[in-house]
Design an enzyme around this catalytic site. Sequence first.
Site, PDB file in Angstrom:
ATOM      1  N   ILE A 501      -9.489  -2.872 -35.070  1.00 19.06           N
ATOM      2  CA  ILE A 501      -9.976  -4.005 -34.271  1.00 19.06           C
ATOM      3  C   ILE A 501      -8.910  -4.519 -33.312  1.00 19.06           C
ATOM      4  O   ILE A 501      -9.095  -5.528 -32.645  1.00 19.06           O
ATOM      5  CB  ILE A 501     -10.468  -5.176 -35.173  1.00 19.06           C
ATOM      6  CG1 ILE A 501      -9.394  -5.554 -36.194  1.00 19.06           C
ATOM      7  CG2 ILE A 501     -11.787  -4.836 -35.839  1.00 19.06           C
ATOM      8  CD1 ILE A 501      -9.702  -6.825 -36.967  1.00 19.06           C
ATOM      9  N   GLY A 504      -1.396  -5.254 -33.184  1.00 17.98           N
ATOM     10  CA  GLY A 504      -0.503  -6.414 -33.345  1.00 17.98           C
ATOM     11  C   GLY A 504       0.744  -6.186 -32.530  1.00 17.98           C
ATOM     12  O   GLY A 504       0.788  -5.298 -31.675  1.00 17.98           O
ATOM     13  N   GLY A 507       1.973  -1.772 -34.812  1.00 18.02           N
ATOM     14  CA  GLY A 507       0.935  -1.276 -35.707  1.00 18.02           C
ATOM     15  C   GLY A 507      -0.467  -1.658 -35.254  1.00 18.02           C
ATOM     16  O   GLY A 507      -0.665  -2.497 -34.373  1.00 18.02           O
ATOM     17  N   VAL A 509      -4.458  -2.965 -36.178  1.00 19.78           N
ATOM     18  CA  VAL A 509      -5.109  -3.868 -37.119  1.00 19.78           C
ATOM     19  C   VAL A 509      -6.513  -3.345 -37.425  1.00 19.78           C
ATOM     20  O   VAL A 509      -7.262  -2.995 -36.514  1.00 19.78           O
ATOM     21  CB  VAL A 509      -5.165  -5.301 -36.555  1.00 19.78           C
ATOM     22  CG1 VAL A 509      -5.794  -6.239 -37.562  1.00 19.78           C
ATOM     23  CG2 VAL A 509      -3.770  -5.776 -36.187  1.00 19.78           C
ATOM     24  N   LYS A 523      -2.906  -4.549 -41.379  1.00 22.10           N
ATOM     25  CA  LYS A 523      -2.044  -4.120 -40.271  1.00 22.10           C
ATOM     26  C   LYS A 523      -1.257  -2.917 -40.746  1.00 22.10           C
ATOM     27  O   LYS A 523      -0.477  -3.009 -41.694  1.00 22.10           O
ATOM     28  CB  LYS A 523      -1.112  -5.246 -39.834  1.00 22.10           C
ATOM     29  CG  LYS A 523      -0.227  -4.827 -38.680  1.00 22.10           C
ATOM     30  CD  LYS A 523       0.163  -5.992 -37.790  1.00 22.10           C
ATOM     31  CE  LYS A 523       1.218  -6.846 -38.434  1.00 22.10           C
ATOM     32  NZ  LYS A 523       1.572  -7.984 -37.586  1.00 22.10           N
ATOM     33  N   ASP A 623       8.117 -16.042 -31.441  1.00 18.31           N
ATOM     34  CA  ASP A 623       7.168 -15.306 -30.605  1.00 18.31           C
ATOM     35  C   ASP A 623       5.797 -15.963 -30.663  1.00 18.31           C
ATOM     36  O   ASP A 623       4.796 -15.299 -30.927  1.00 18.31           O
ATOM     37  CB  ASP A 623       7.097 -13.837 -31.048  1.00 18.31           C
ATOM     38  CG  ASP A 623       6.312 -12.989 -30.067  1.00 18.31           C
ATOM     39  OD1 ASP A 623       6.169 -13.426 -28.898  1.00 18.31           O
ATOM     40  OD2 ASP A 623       5.835 -11.903 -30.451  1.00 18.31           O
TER      41      ASP A 623
END
Length: 674
Positions: A501, A504, A507, A509, A523, A623
Amino acid sequence: MKSYFYTSIPTFFLLSIIVITSGITRATNDDSKWLAAEAQALMETGWWSNYKKRVGNHCMWPGIRCNAGSVVDTDLSGHGLNGSITPQIGALSKLRYLNLSWNILTGELPSSIGNLTQLAVLDVSCNYIYSIPKAIQKMENLVSLNLSRNSLTGKLPSSIGNLTQLEVLNVSYNDIHSIPPNIGKLKSMVDLDLSNNWLVGPIPSSVSNLTNLASLYLQSNKLDGSIPEDNGRLTNLVELDLSSNNLVGPIPSSVSNLTNLTSLFLQLNQLNGSIPQDIGRLTNLVELDLSSNNLVGPIPSSVSNLTNLTSLILQLNQLNGSIPEDIGRLTNLVELDLSSNSLVGPIPSSVSNLTNLTSLFLQLNQLNGSIPEDIGRLTNLVKLDLSSNRLSGHIPSSLSQLNTSVALYDNKDLCIQGCLPCPSTKHNLVVIILVPTLLFLILFFALVIFILCRQYRAKALKHDPSPTKNGDLFCIWNFDGKIAFKDIIRATEDFDIKYCIGMGGYGSVYRAVLPSGKVVALKKLHRLEAEQPAYDTSFRNEIKFLTEIRHKNIVKLHGFCLHNRYMFLIYEYMEKGSLFYALSIDEEAMELDWTKRVNIVKGVAHALSYMHHDCTPPIVHRDISSNNILLNSELEAFIADFGTARLLDPDSSNRTVIVGTYGYIAQNLLIRWL
Ligand SMILES: *[C@@H]1O[C@H](CO)[C@@H](O)[C@H](O)[C@H]1NC(C)=O
Ligand SMILES: *[C@@H]1O[C@H](CO)[C@@H](O)[C@H](O)[C@H]1NC(C)=O
Ligand SMILES: *[C@@H]1O[C@H](CO)[C@@H](O)[C@H](O)[C@H]1NC(C)=O
Ligand SMILES: *[C@@H]1O[C@H](CO)[C@@H](O)[C@H](O)[C@H]1NC(C)=O
Ligand SMILES: *[C@@H]1O[C@H](CO)[C@@H](O)[C@H](O)[C@H]1NC(C)=O
Ligand SMILES: *[C@@H]1O[C@H](CO)[C@@H](O)[C@H](O)[C@H]1NC(C)=O
Ligand SMILES: *[C@@H]1O[C@H](CO)[C@@H](O)[C@H](O)[C@H]1NC(C)=O
Ligand SMILES: *[C@@H]1O[C@H](CO)[C@@H](O)[C@H](O)[C@H]1NC(C)=O
Ligand SMILES: *[C@@H]1O[C@H](CO)[C@@H](O)[C@H](O)[C@H]1NC(C)=O
Ligand SMILES: *[C@@H]1O[C@H](CO)[C@@H](O)[C@H](O)[C@H]1NC(C)=O
Ligand SMILES: *[C@@H]1O[C@H](CO)[C@@H](O)[C@H](O)[C@H]1NC(C)=O
Ligand SMILES: *[C@@H]1O[C@H](CO)[C@@H](O)[C@H](O)[C@H]1NC(C)=O
């Protein structure tokens, strides 16, 4: 603590009126002269300047209580009094209670205070007084002297040793450097608090003459030397706190004679030697903290007699031997911390009887054997840390029923059922004979190959970055139901792209519907990514932070699997995806009305405030962007992606490194999109 004069406010007023009227009728000429002097003195303190004109009788002024017409109590605590205390105070010679606490008084206590020979209680705590006069020795009826939280420096005047009636002396939170050597003369002393100063040198042996002491607080000073063996004479002690000093030497065995102790705090010193064998005699102990010292030897089995203990804190020593079998008798324990020692042997199965425990810390030892099967009975546990030991076997399934943050990593042979096959435990004779022989041969060849490979690699791959440890499995479990590895593989058809979907910070998700119907987000770090140290670090970083912090606006980590083939994190699923996504789709953006946007900002602000102010040391995410703020079906915000987060070292100036998603620097975005 003792309450000296007050019974209650209404009776206090009633009394004062009766006392005043009777006082006035009985007053003779001489008396009235003297009373006038008293009133004059009160006026000259300047503390009643608003009253002296309006209310003639000084006994009616606020904070004053008279007896036979003269002032006996003065309570002006918290009246914003400033400047220094005027010498006229010495004229109130019948004063028995003087409370000037919580003001902004400064300067010296006037030496005329020595005239208050009837004074029993003097409380000038929470001011800025920086000196006390030698004349204090004349206040021979003083029972309680509270000088805490002032600006006293240097030595306490030795004349304090004349106050032989003194039962309470509190000089905590000042800057005094030494304990008066004649303190041993204050034989009536019950509560002595000299904590949070700059006391240096050893604890004077004369302290052990204060045999009426019920509490002795010397914590947070710079005391060195050893704990006087003679302290064992203070058998009335109920509370003893010598923590946060530089004390060395052993804990005297005489401490086990202090059988009235309910709390014993010796942590944060450099005490060595072993814990007194007889410590189990202190059966009234409720709190015992000996952490952060250099204690060696075993935990005496007698501690299991301390059945009133609610906290037993022994971490950061060099204790060895095994955890007392009978520790399960301490059923009142709420906190048990034996971490960072050299404890060996198994976790006694009796710990599962400690059902009041909210935290159990046994990490960083050399404990072996398996986790007690019944550990799931500890239903009050909030934190369980068994990491960095040598535990083996299955992780009891009962553990997954707990709503607990659990750390089990760095236990080489521990495995979650379903996450990886557990090593077979069946043996037979053939295996017992064959295995060593085979092992020897394999090892021999392995060694030859290893040496050859090393020589080759040293030449060819001088900067090989691969940090991945093959077969090394770290696991945590932070979930109220059971998640099995095979269910995740099945639910995502081995991470098929159709369940993906999004991406990230690193990686992909995936969305997985577990057999229970529960939806989770996964993830997964790709294999190539896993070999890059930067991604691997981010991944571990995220695990580290999300297992340690909990907040309603921070995404929940249910668990993770860290294996050379499968590195993935299991999160709570967020139906609405990222804020970035929600804002970029017109339909979604319209649904996000003003109130919802404000709520999102509030949610994020709460989470940030929690990370910055409630966590010690503070955590900085580094972040925050609309990509890393996720929304659930109710459009509540959750901060995710802790890959670049770090602890804020208050001593470090290294805070300006810019990391994270390009284009965003922390909270700017919140302003940008509103
Ligand atoms: C002095 O007043 C403060 C504030 O009202 C109070 O907390 C304290 O107990 C009083 N001190 C004594 C010795 O009664
Ligand atoms: C004390 O406070 C009053 C009013 O708050 C002020 O006028 C006065 O200057 C202060 N005195 C000192 C010595 O700070
Ligand atoms: C304190 O007492 C001495 C005598 O003991 C007296 O001379 C002095 O005036 C008194 N001080 C005050 C401020 O009353
Ligand atoms: C205080 O104690 C010293 C020595 O113990 C003594 O000489 C002195 O007279 C005492 N002072 C008062 C005011 O009692
Ligand atoms: C000062 O100490 C006395 C005696 O321990 C205590 O009753 C009082 O509450 C303390 N004062 C304050 C402001 O805490
Ligand atoms: C303790 O008190 C005794 C008797 O009063 C006295 O002889 C002794 O010197 C005192 N000890 C210390 C260390 O002050
Ligand atoms: C413990 O305290 C009680 C009073 O609370 C006292 O009677 C008893 O003597 C004390 N125990 C010891 C060993 O001093
Ligand atoms: C404890 O007290 C007893 C009796 O008062 C005494 O005989 C013994 O020596 C003391 N033990 C230690 C270790 O000081
Ligand atoms: C434990 O504490 C209770 C009061 O909380 C007390 O009555 C009891 O005597 C204590 N037990 C022991 C073994 O000292
Ligand atoms: C615990 O206390 C009991 C009774 O006081 C005593 O018999 C026993 O030896 C103590 N156990 C340990 C390990 O000290
Ligand atoms: C656990 O704590 C509660 C109060 O929090 C207490 O009533 C109960 O006795 C404790 N249980 C045990 C086994 O000590
Ligand atoms: C736990 O407590 C129960 C009852 O107090 C006792 O029968 C049992 O032996 C204890 N279990 C362990 C493992 O100590």
